[in-house]
Write an enzyme that holds these catalytic residues in place. Structure first.
Site, PDB file in Angstrom:
ATOM      1  N   LYS A 185       0.867  -1.171   0.000  1.00 53.45           N
ATOM      2  CA  LYS A 185       0.000   0.000   0.000  1.00 53.45           C
ATOM      3  C   LYS A 185       0.907   1.224   0.000  1.00 53.45           C
ATOM      4  O   LYS A 185       1.449   1.623   1.034  1.00 53.45           O
ATOM      5  CB  LYS A 185      -0.889   0.003   1.244  1.00 53.45           C
ATOM      6  CG  LYS A 185      -2.211   0.801   1.084  1.00 53.45           C
ATOM      7  CD  LYS A 185      -2.039   2.284   0.862  1.00 53.45           C
ATOM      8  CE  LYS A 185      -1.699   3.023   2.138  1.00 53.45           C
ATOM      9  NZ  LYS A 185      -1.722   4.536   1.906  1.00 53.45           N
ATOM     10  N   CYS A 293      13.897  10.313   6.963  1.00 50.73           N
ATOM     11  CA  CYS A 293      13.788  10.004   8.391  1.00 50.73           C
ATOM     12  C   CYS A 293      15.130  10.061   9.105  1.00 50.73           C
ATOM     13  O   CYS A 293      15.182  10.330  10.306  1.00 50.73           O
ATOM     14  CB  CYS A 293      13.144   8.630   8.576  1.00 50.73           C
ATOM     15  SG  CYS A 293      13.873   7.322   7.573  1.00 50.73           S
TER      16      CYS A 293
END
Length: 513
Positions: A185, A293
């Site tokens: 997804k 990140c």
């Protein structure tokens, strides 16, 4: 994939085919650099997820993929690497126009990293201990034991919008290497390159081995990670969402790996080579507009060189060119969306209010030819303290906080004073001292005199609330594996079985026929 006039429409990729959503709905994907419509993408539902998981389950349970010899599966992984390089131009374009990543970075790094990862996994699985014999024990009795490592089954992967292709391969490569099937997804901002990647991979793997369903996280993502036929969940994204993913997966006790947020500390020592450390530190925080990140968003600088470092940082950062990411001369592209832009600007305002000094940037920028784009100038704050909001929270934008320290132990203490522990860095000419500092830093990766250098054969992941498990490296293969112990007794006589005396004691006659 269908084609409309001027705009492509991407459907879900399920069981080797392009499939529209069951409700026929789509959503728009916009170019963050221009605001222009790039594509329409099928808007998934829980029913679409169920179709994809069923395809993956059938391919796993009924197909030959999981039973393929490691050497043969390694050949397939190498073919995938080749396919990625063959389709590089299309992948680069789709990634750039949806994520805002510069073509310069995607071409010179992302494509090569993706291909290298599949090739590395191919090498690993040829040597991987799928079956391991244990020594014959004296206790609990003579026996032959094997440790078998088997594929885990159907894997679910939920990926972020910042590096959609690269991070998708971090999940796909080890999952496929171990004989699993997968349903992905992708983030709704950036599904295009992942959908294309699935089609490319499907050229060399059986139908149903790789599937992609696009759509909103609160429906598609939740349906995927809670699906009873999914055996393992891999997620990359914010720590906040990671906590929810972990909670969802706990309902059926799925094996879960999480690669989450960071507020990575970057420590300059007094003897650092500033000709290397200053541009390196800016690379650490401004690559992809700070939307990584592991970005080095907290720069710790000793009193002795603080003013010199700040002056050098501002001078260098002022030269960075903001522009359309499709332009090879662009250094820094846009942030992903209007919403993200507003979030970043709110952090900048918070930094000002808390008393930090805005040394550079701190504002939205209008880029010629990109009227509706979302650009923020590279921003540097000085006189930041480690308890300020801009130093504690993950901004996910081009914002650097420069923090002063007096003693190295103070810098290390502040570096570790965070809920995160993804990455860290040290700049010094004394490598031995750098190793001593690295030992004390609570982070999953520590760079010495560099930043953002990830290797396909080395693990990547975080301490503390930066995640669970590791991506890449041999460690990643274990996360996509079930471990089985098979025990065969070698004692033919009844009285040599350790359980006989435990259960029957001196009643030897009870063992007779």
């Amino acid at each position: 994939m269908a084609v409309e006039i001027g705009v492509q429409t991407f459907y879900h990729f399920i069981n080797g085919k392009w499939e529209p959503s069951v409700n026929g709905e789509t959503f728009d994907v916009l170019n963050p650099a221009t605001g222009e419509l790039v594509a329409r993408v099928a808007k998934g539902t829980a029913e679409d997820v169920d179709r994809a998981v069923k395809a993956a389950r059938d391919a796993y349970d009924q197909g030959d993929w999981k039973n393929m010899k490691p050497g043969d599966r390694a050949n397939v992984l190498n073919l995938i690497a080749y396919q990625i390089t063959e389709h590089a131009e299309e992948l680069i374009f789709l990634e750039s126009v949806s994520s805002g990543g510069t073509v310069r970075r995607i071409k010179s790094n992302d494509i090569l990293q993706m291909a290298d990862l599949f090739q590395t996994m191919a090498k690993f699985i040829v040597e991987y201990p799928f079956s391991e014999a244990l020594p014959v024990p004296s206790f609990p009795g003579p026996a032959q034991s094997f440790i078998w490592r088997e594929p885990i089954g159907v894997c679910a992967a939920v990926t972020p919008w910042n590096l959609p292709m690269v991070i998708a391969t971090w999940k796909i490569a080890p999952a496929l290497a171990m004989g699993n099937t997968i349903v992905l997804k992708p983030a709704s901002y950036t599904p295009l390159s992942t959908l294309k990647l699935a089609e490319i991979i499907s050229n060399v793997v059986p139908p149903g081995v790789i599937n992609v369903v696009s759509g909103p996280g609160d429906e598609v993502g939740e349906a995927l990670v809670t699906h009873p036929q999914v055996d393992k969940v891999a997620f990359t994204g914010s720590t906040e969402v990671g906590r929810r993913i972990m909670s969802f997966a706990s309902g059926t006790v799925k094996k879960t790996t999480l690669e989450l947020g960071g507020k990575s500390p970057n420590i300059l020592l007094e003897d650092a080579d500033l000709e290397l450390a200053l541009p390196g530190s800016l690379f650490g925080v401004f690559l992809h507009s700070g939307q990584l990140c592991e970005s080095g968003t907290r720069l710790f600088v000793p009193d002795k060189i603080y003013e010199k470092v700040v002056e050098g940082l501002v001078a260098l950062a002022s030269k960075l060119k903001l522009g359309n990411p499709l332009d090879p001369s662009t250094d820094v592209g846009p942030v992903i969306s209007k919403k993200q832009k507003e979030t970043i600007l709110s952090y900048i305002e918070a930094g000002k209010k808390e008393g930090a000094t805005l040394a550079l940037g701190g504002k939205e920028v209008q880029v010629p030819g990109c009227k509706k784009g979302h650009f923020i100038a590279p921003t540097i704050f000085t006189n930041v303290t480690n308890d300020m909001k801009i130093a504690k929270e993950e901004i996910f934008g081009p914002v650097l906080s420069v923090i002063r320290y007096s003693h190295l132990e103070e810098a290390i203490r502040m570096a570790n004073d965070t809920i995160y522990g993804l990455a860290a860095g040290v700049w010094t000419r004394d490598v031995n001292q750098a190793y001593e500092v690295a030992r004390k830093l609570q982070a999953g990766v520590v760079w010495i005199n560099d930043w953002h250098m990830l290797r396909s054969d080395a693990p990547f992941g975080g301490y503390k609330q930066s995640g669970i498990g590791r991506e890449m490296g041999k460690d990643s293969l274990d996360a996509y594996t079930q471990v089985k112990h098979v025990y065969t007794s070698m004692a033919s006589e009844l009285d040599r079985r350790p359980w006989y005396g435990i259960l029957f004691g001196e009643n030897e006659g009870r063992g007779e026929a």
